[in-house]
Design a protein around this motif. Structure first.
Motif, mmCIF file in Angstrom:
data_model
loop_
_atom_site.group_PDB
_atom_site.id
_atom_site.type_symbol
_atom_site.label_atom_id
_atom_site.label_comp_id
_atom_site.label_asym_id
_atom_site.label_seq_id
_atom_site.Cartn_x
_atom_site.Cartn_y
_atom_site.Cartn_z
ATOM 1 N N LYS A 95 127.805 62.165 77.087
ATOM 2 C CA LYS A 95 127.623 62.313 75.631
ATOM 3 C C LYS A 95 126.246 62.879 75.302
ATOM 4 C CE LYS A 95 130.839 58.667 74.255
ATOM 5 N NZ LYS A 95 130.994 57.364 73.565
ATOM 6 N N LYS A 96 125.209 62.365 75.995
ATOM 7 C CA LYS A 96 123.855 62.874 75.751
ATOM 8 C C LYS A 96 123.746 64.348 76.114
ATOM 9 C CE LYS A 96 121.325 58.517 76.255
ATOM 10 N NZ LYS A 96 120.309 57.779 77.056
ATOM 11 N N LYS A 97 124.405 64.709 77.240
ATOM 12 C CA LYS A 97 124.371 66.103 77.659
ATOM 13 C C LYS A 97 125.030 66.999 76.616
ATOM 14 C CE LYS A 97 125.256 68.997 81.683
ATOM 15 N NZ LYS A 97 125.830 69.065 83.048
ATOM 16 N N GLY A 98 126.149 66.505 76.067
ATOM 17 C CA GLY A 98 126.815 67.267 75.021
ATOM 18 C C GLY A 98 125.968 67.385 73.765
ATOM 19 N N LYS A 99 125.273 66.300 73.404
ATOM 20 C CA LYS A 99 124.404 66.333 72.230
ATOM 21 C C LYS A 99 123.208 67.264 72.439
ATOM 22 C CE LYS A 99 125.555 61.752 70.422
ATOM 23 N NZ LYS A 99 125.049 60.408 70.083
ATOM 24 N N ASN A 100 122.735 67.370 73.687
ATOM 25 C CA ASN A 100 121.615 68.263 73.965
ATOM 26 C C ASN A 100 121.977 69.729 73.732
ATOM 27 O OD1 ASN A 100 119.942 66.144 74.654
ATOM 28 N ND2 ASN A 100 120.434 66.251 76.838
ATOM 29 N N TRP A 101 123.247 70.084 73.971
ATOM 30 C CA TRP A 101 123.688 71.452 73.757
ATOM 31 C C TRP A 101 124.012 71.742 72.298
ATOM 32 C CZ3 TRP A 101 123.280 75.494 76.811
ATOM 33 C CH2 TRP A 101 123.118 75.290 78.183
ATOM 34 N N PRO A 128 122.347 71.430 69.313
ATOM 35 C CA PRO A 128 121.407 72.233 68.508
ATOM 36 C C PRO A 128 121.434 73.716 68.862
ATOM 37 C CG PRO A 128 120.354 70.215 69.292
ATOM 38 C CD PRO A 128 121.657 70.330 70.015
ATOM 39 N N TYR A 129 121.612 74.020 70.151
ATOM 40 C CA TYR A 129 121.642 75.419 70.572
ATOM 41 C C TYR A 129 122.887 76.135 70.054
ATOM 42 C CZ TYR A 129 117.933 73.916 73.710
ATOM 43 O OH TYR A 129 116.759 73.420 74.212
ATOM 44 N N LEU A 130 123.974 75.392 69.926
ATOM 45 C CA LEU A 130 125.184 75.996 69.356
ATOM 46 C C LEU A 130 124.981 76.354 67.890
ATOM 47 C CD1 LEU A 130 127.969 73.741 70.940
ATOM 48 C CD2 LEU A 130 127.343 76.072 71.573
ATOM 49 N N PHE A 131 124.217 75.526 67.170
ATOM 50 C CA PHE A 131 123.968 75.797 65.754
ATOM 51 C C PHE A 131 123.085 77.035 65.562
ATOM 52 C CE2 PHE A 131 125.084 71.237 64.995
ATOM 53 C CZ PHE A 131 126.103 71.484 64.090
ATOM 54 N N ILE A 132 122.114 77.223 66.441
ATOM 55 C CA ILE A 132 121.206 78.366 66.274
ATOM 56 C C ILE A 132 121.693 79.613 66.997
ATOM 57 C CG2 ILE A 132 119.219 76.841 66.023
ATOM 58 C CD1 ILE A 132 118.394 77.585 68.853
ATOM 59 N N LEU A 133 122.829 79.489 67.716
ATOM 60 C CA LEU A 133 123.358 80.636 68.448
ATOM 61 C C LEU A 133 123.659 81.834 67.551
ATOM 62 C CD1 LEU A 133 124.274 81.784 71.150
ATOM 63 C CD2 LEU A 133 126.540 80.798 70.727
ATOM 64 N N PRO A 134 124.283 81.660 66.363
ATOM 65 C CA PRO A 134 124.523 82.832 65.493
ATOM 66 C C PRO A 134 123.234 83.535 65.086
ATOM 67 C CG PRO A 134 125.859 80.979 64.794
ATOM 68 C CD PRO A 134 124.917 80.449 65.819
ATOM 69 N N ALA A 135 122.205 82.744 64.795
ATOM 70 C CA ALA A 135 120.927 83.354 64.410
ATOM 71 C C ALA A 135 120.315 84.136 65.576
ATOM 72 C CB ALA A 135 119.955 82.277 63.934
#
Length: 312
Positions: free
Chosen positions: A19-25, A27-34
């Motif tokens: 779960k922690k590993k998934g949560k670490n990724w 934020p990067y998914l949110f900024i990926l479009p930018a």
């Protein structure tokens, strides 16, 4: 029994780690479009421009050759390219100095409490929210020697010295006319930044200085100037960046004329790329302009930051 509890605990730990590993990724998914937009709109063209600056590409043909530093050598040896570079430096120096001084004086004046203060602040700030193209067209009409309101007023009041000035057709004064327009538009913007800096200065400093016998002039140079140094840094760097890449105002008002008297380096770069069909030279000029802005801004920021003083 104990082994079962141990296996259960180990399973919980593994689930928590997953779960922690998934949560670490996340934020990067949110900024990926930018990031994708940045790479596509900014980073990609910048890299392409840097590469093309070392080629002889004409902007149309799929074939080109690498020619090393020939484009950059041409920039510093061709007189037709040196004039726009000098015009850019002249425009930048004049706007940074005049704009900065006027904005600081206006901020000091409008930082006092008097009736109509907010109205004056709004009036001085309004020009910077108007489109640069609209400002250029409006001032072109104002400077029109035949039908412009400035010329008509000069003729009406008999101000021959004013009516005889060829604001945009005299190579000797056309750059000063454009500087006047740019200062008119952006002084209010710099004024607001200075006002923010002035309002962060505690009044106790001025009261203590008055008790010690310091007059307004001494207070300005010993208290105001040192404590608004961060605002001076911001305005100077931003005005310098805007001046070095100036394009739209000159393009709308004079198209670089008369001759090349008001042509800037950015305009010469666009002209080389599209009109002369020398995309390699235009890219080299764009790359040089980027490096020039980066270097000048960095030096300014380092030098001016050393003079900044924290508010007590």
């Amino acid at each position: 029994m104990r082994s079962g509890k141990l296996q259960y605990a180990m399973g919980d730990n593994m689930n928590l780690k997953a779960k922690k590993k998934g949560k670490n990724w996340l934020p990067y998914l949110f900024i990926l479009p930018a990031i994708v937009i940045f790479l596509f709109v900014y980073a990609g063209p910048m890299v392409a421009t840097a590469v093309l600056g070392f080629t002889d590409w004409n902007g149309i043909s799929p074939n080109f050759e690498f020619i090393g530093l020939k484009n950059f050598i041409k920039i510093f040896t061709d007189k037709s390219l040196q004039e726009p570079l000098l015009n850019t430096f002249e425009f930048t120096i004049l706007t940074v100095v005049i704009q900065g001084v006027l904005a600081l004086l206006l901020a000091v004046a409008l930082n006092r409490s008097f009736r109509g203060r907010n109205l004056f602040r709004t009036v001085f700030f309004l020009p910077c929210v108007v489109s640069m193209v609209a400002v250029g067209y409006a001032w072109s009409l104002i400077f029109n020697p035949v039908m412009g309101p400035l010329g008509l007023l000069a003729d009406h009041f008999g101000w021959e010295f004013l009516s005889n000035i060829k604001w945009l057709s005299d190579p000797k004064i056309v750059m000063y006319s454009i500087v006047l327009v740019n200062v008119w538009q952006w002084t209010g913007y710099n004024m607001v930044i200075y006002l923010a800096g002035l309002q962060s200065i505690p009044n106790q400093l001025y009261e203590a200085a008055s008790i010690d016998g310091a007059n307004k002039v001494h207070q300005f140079f010993k208290i105001t100037l040192p404590l608004v140094a961060p605002s001076i840094t911001i305005n100077t760097v931003m005005a310098t960046m805007g001046g070095l890449k100036a394009f739209d105002l000159m393009y709308v008002m004079t198209n670089g004329g008369p001759g090349h008297a008001s042509q800037t380096f950015a305009m010469a770069s666009v002209d080389a790329f599209f009109r002369q069909k020398d995309a390699g030279l235009g890219s080299a000029m764009s790359l040089l302009m980027f490096l020039m802005i980066l270097l000048v801004s960095y030096v300014q920021n380092r030098l001016l930051s050393k003079r900044e003083v924290g508010v007590l």
